[in-house]
Design a protein around this motif. Structure first.
Motif, PDB file in Angstrom:
ATOM      1  N   UNK B  65       0.860  -1.284  -0.002  1.00 27.48           N
ATOM      2  CA  UNK B  65      -0.129   0.081  -0.101  1.00 27.48           C
ATOM      3  C   UNK B  65       0.851   1.270   0.164  1.00 27.48           C
ATOM      4  N   UNK B  66       0.448   2.312  -0.953  1.00 21.98           N
ATOM      5  CA  UNK B  66       1.575   3.224  -1.185  1.00 21.98           C
ATOM      6  C   UNK B  66       0.910   4.706  -1.050  1.00 21.98           C
ATOM      7  N   UNK B  67       1.429   5.533  -0.347  1.00 18.88           N
ATOM      8  CA  UNK B  67       0.942   6.684  -0.598  1.00 18.88           C
ATOM      9  C   UNK B  67       2.041   7.810  -1.331  1.00 18.88           C
ATOM     10  N   UNK B 248      -3.641   7.234  -3.035  1.00 21.37           N
ATOM     11  CA  UNK B 248      -3.273   5.954  -2.625  1.00 21.37           C
ATOM     12  C   UNK B 248      -3.444   5.003  -3.663  1.00 21.37           C
ATOM     13  N   UNK B 249      -2.461   4.056  -3.481  1.00 18.59           N
ATOM     14  CA  UNK B 249      -2.307   2.888  -4.360  1.00 18.59           C
ATOM     15  C   UNK B 249      -1.934   1.737  -3.606  1.00 18.59           C
ATOM     16  N   UNK B 250      -2.753   0.519  -3.667  1.00 15.80           N
ATOM     17  CA  UNK B 250      -2.531  -0.840  -3.087  1.00 15.80           C
ATOM     18  C   UNK B 250      -2.351  -1.821  -4.279  1.00 15.80           C
ATOM     19  N   UNK B 251      -1.359  -2.347  -4.216  1.00 12.99           N
ATOM     20  CA  UNK B 251      -1.058  -3.391  -5.316  1.00 12.99           C
ATOM     21  C   UNK B 251      -0.926  -4.798  -4.606  1.00 12.99           C
ATOM     22  N   UNK B 252      -1.641  -5.706  -5.204  1.00 21.85           N
ATOM     23  CA  UNK B 252      -1.582  -7.216  -4.620  1.00 21.85           C
ATOM     24  C   UNK B 252      -1.002  -8.114  -5.920  1.00 21.85           C
ATOM     25  N   UNK B 289      -4.371 -14.131 -13.753  1.00 26.19           N
ATOM     26  CA  UNK B 289      -4.330 -12.991 -13.003  1.00 26.19           C
ATOM     27  C   UNK B 289      -3.183 -12.891 -12.176  1.00 26.19           C
ATOM     28  N   UNK B 290      -2.113 -12.189 -12.331  1.00 26.10           N
ATOM     29  CA  UNK B 290      -0.910 -12.132 -11.561  1.00 26.10           C
ATOM     30  C   UNK B 290      -0.733 -11.084 -10.762  1.00 26.10           C
ATOM     31  N   UNK B 291      -1.687 -10.034 -10.992  1.00 23.02           N
ATOM     32  CA  UNK B 291      -1.481  -8.770 -10.267  1.00 23.02           C
ATOM     33  C   UNK B 291      -2.974  -8.173 -10.142  1.00 23.02           C
ATOM     34  N   UNK B 292      -3.162  -7.388  -9.107  1.00 19.31           N
ATOM     35  CA  UNK B 292      -4.162  -6.535  -9.067  1.00 19.31           C
ATOM     36  C   UNK B 292      -3.657  -5.129  -8.277  1.00 19.31           C
ATOM     37  N   UNK B 293      -4.426  -4.135  -8.762  1.00 24.51           N
ATOM     38  CA  UNK B 293      -4.173  -2.863  -7.814  1.00 24.51           C
ATOM     39  C   UNK B 293      -5.414  -1.908  -7.549  1.00 24.51           C
TER      40      UNK B 293
END
Lengths: 306, 306
Positions: B65-67, B248-252, B289-293
């Motif tokens: 999770x990034x700000x 804000x961005x959260x990557x999974x 699916x390998x990533x979500x954000x």
């Protein structure tokens, strides 16, 4: 500011105990299997951040990204805030909720989720953006005058056709131990998503329903931080009841809720590698999207005896 | 570990400069309008966190999770890591990327996004969970043997029917200034989402296409942290070109990508109060699916002259 009268407000309230720290006390009212509900922790952090930023007027949560570190229990808590950036219209904080060692009934919580780190002081750590105001009500227009996308209320039966506690406490249970929480929140599940209670999950990975405070309090912005994680996890609807520990949850507040019932929809699109993502959306009684969240959670281990 | 040969790898690389700090250097290759692309910052933080946790084997990002705090530019950077929890199978870090004052061409960046805080040292602060391994390939089965939900590749034309740079650099531009980034990433947009380049956005709030490294490097996990924020923002498809600052961005990260093209889809469901959420999903060439954000971003201000 409304009067601080509801049990929810009292639970998440804290008082300054230092320049950047706030102390409060969790009661037994919002526990599941001995542990304090994760949404309550998030709302308690939100309330403390809002207090921290009151002097600059950035009291409204816009985003909170949270990592759950250990299980919380009834007893004292402290929120430590760290101002990362203070801007003109918004501020960024790191905030961590901790409890003193020994404050939690560790045996009860260990029976629930088997974590090995129950003596850890930190329960939840977050990265939050708070703003001066929340989004206005009106939909946005593109430069050409066309309306921009807005998330419409999902297909859901009216409250009176949904399934409340009268159909049996097992509808909302699943985690071992008492679910005090369900005395605080009035939940009415869409019957199409409630089959898990009688061993017939829909296998769609969707749980939706209507929620409101059982004591008649109307929802406010801090309530939304709680409500995004109140329904049973979507894993219930996938034939896997049990505790699904949250790895990370990010909540986004999109508006101030109107009075009345909130519609909450949880869904997952992808289960892989022992994890699933759960997206939550919350609409107010006017049908406006007021909050979203996404969490990555671990699939539950099978319950003993199941 | 593959040899560190690609420009992307060199850009995000850092060396220990203290017990918990890592130093590196951004070149000019991944800039847009003078600023370093936000996905590159995220990947640089991811790489440093992975180094930090190498001794315990938790080298794979699960969630970040990034700000974004201020605009970054070419020049030296430092990632400071703070171990929040070290568990058996995963660890939690706070990590912040900063640059020395004066390291950035502030005039160029200010022309792009008009932020007032360009002398701030911190560029990006994050809360990350890293794990020992990433999800296995096989879909999960429910206890009754039925397959659990997985996110299928969206409806998208094959690469050869998509729109590359040959149709003109304006397809992927939009921010004022040079877009060095587009020399590094080969992007082929679905023509149904590329109308914004010729003044005919679809107004659906969807941008999707195929991406790969222009230098032929195959995608790895750190690439995914970059690729979730590489396509033009969905606001382009809503008739609002221009810079859409991320709140804000959260990557999974959901899996290790196979070699080949990645399919990336950005979409929004709700634009309100001057903000929109943008969900990104990334599938590998095997359709997994390998990533979500998800990010919350501010709607762009109208471009000068538009």
């Amino acid at each position: 500011m409304r009067a601080m009268t509801s049990e929810f407000d009292r639970e998440i309230a804290s008082e300054p105990t230092g320049a950047d720290t706030y102390g409060g006390m969790f009661g037994n009212g919002f526990t599941i299997g001995g542990g304090v509900n994760g949404g309550l922790l998030l709302a308690a952090v939100g309330r403390a951040c809002s207090e921290r930023l009151e002097d600059v007027g950035h009291t409204q949560p816009l985003t909170i990204a949270a990592t759950y570190l250990s299980a919380a229990g009834p007893g004292p808590f402290v929120v430590t805030t760290d101002l990362v950036r203070q801007g003109r219209t918004s501020s960024v904080l790191r905030a961590t909720l901790s409890q003193p060692e020994g404050a939690v009934d560790e045996e009860a919580v260990a029976a629930r989720d088997g974590r090995a780190d129950l003596t850890a002081v930190d329960r939840l750590t977050t990265l939050a953006t708070f703003a001066a105001g929340l989004p206005a009500d009106q939909p946005h227009e593109a430069p050409d005058g066309s309306l921009l996308p807005t998330a419409a209320l999902p297909d859901i039966p009216p409250v009176e056709d949904c399934v409340g506690r009268g159909t049996g406490p097992q509808v909302m249970g699943g985690a071992p131990g008492a679910v005090e929480l369900l005395e605080r929140v009035d939940v009415r599940l869409d019957p199409r998503c409630a089959g898990f209670a009688v061993g017939r999950p829909s296998m769609r990975g969707v749980v939706q329903g209507w929620v409101r405070w059982a004591d008649g309090t109307e929802p406010d912005v801090m309530s939304l931080l709680f409500m995004v994680d109140t329904l049973p996890p979507v894993s219930f609807d996938l034939g896997m009841p049990g505790w699904a520990p949250t790895v990370e949850l990010t909540a986004y507040v999109r508006g101030v809720p109107a009075a009345g019932w909130l519609c909450v929809r949880h869904e997952t699109t992808h289960v892989a590698g022992g994890h699933f993502e759960e997206d939550a959306r919350v609409w107010d009684s006017a049908g406006r999207l007021v909050a979203q969240s996404r969490q990555l959670a671990r699939l539950p281990r099978p319950l003993a005896g199941s």
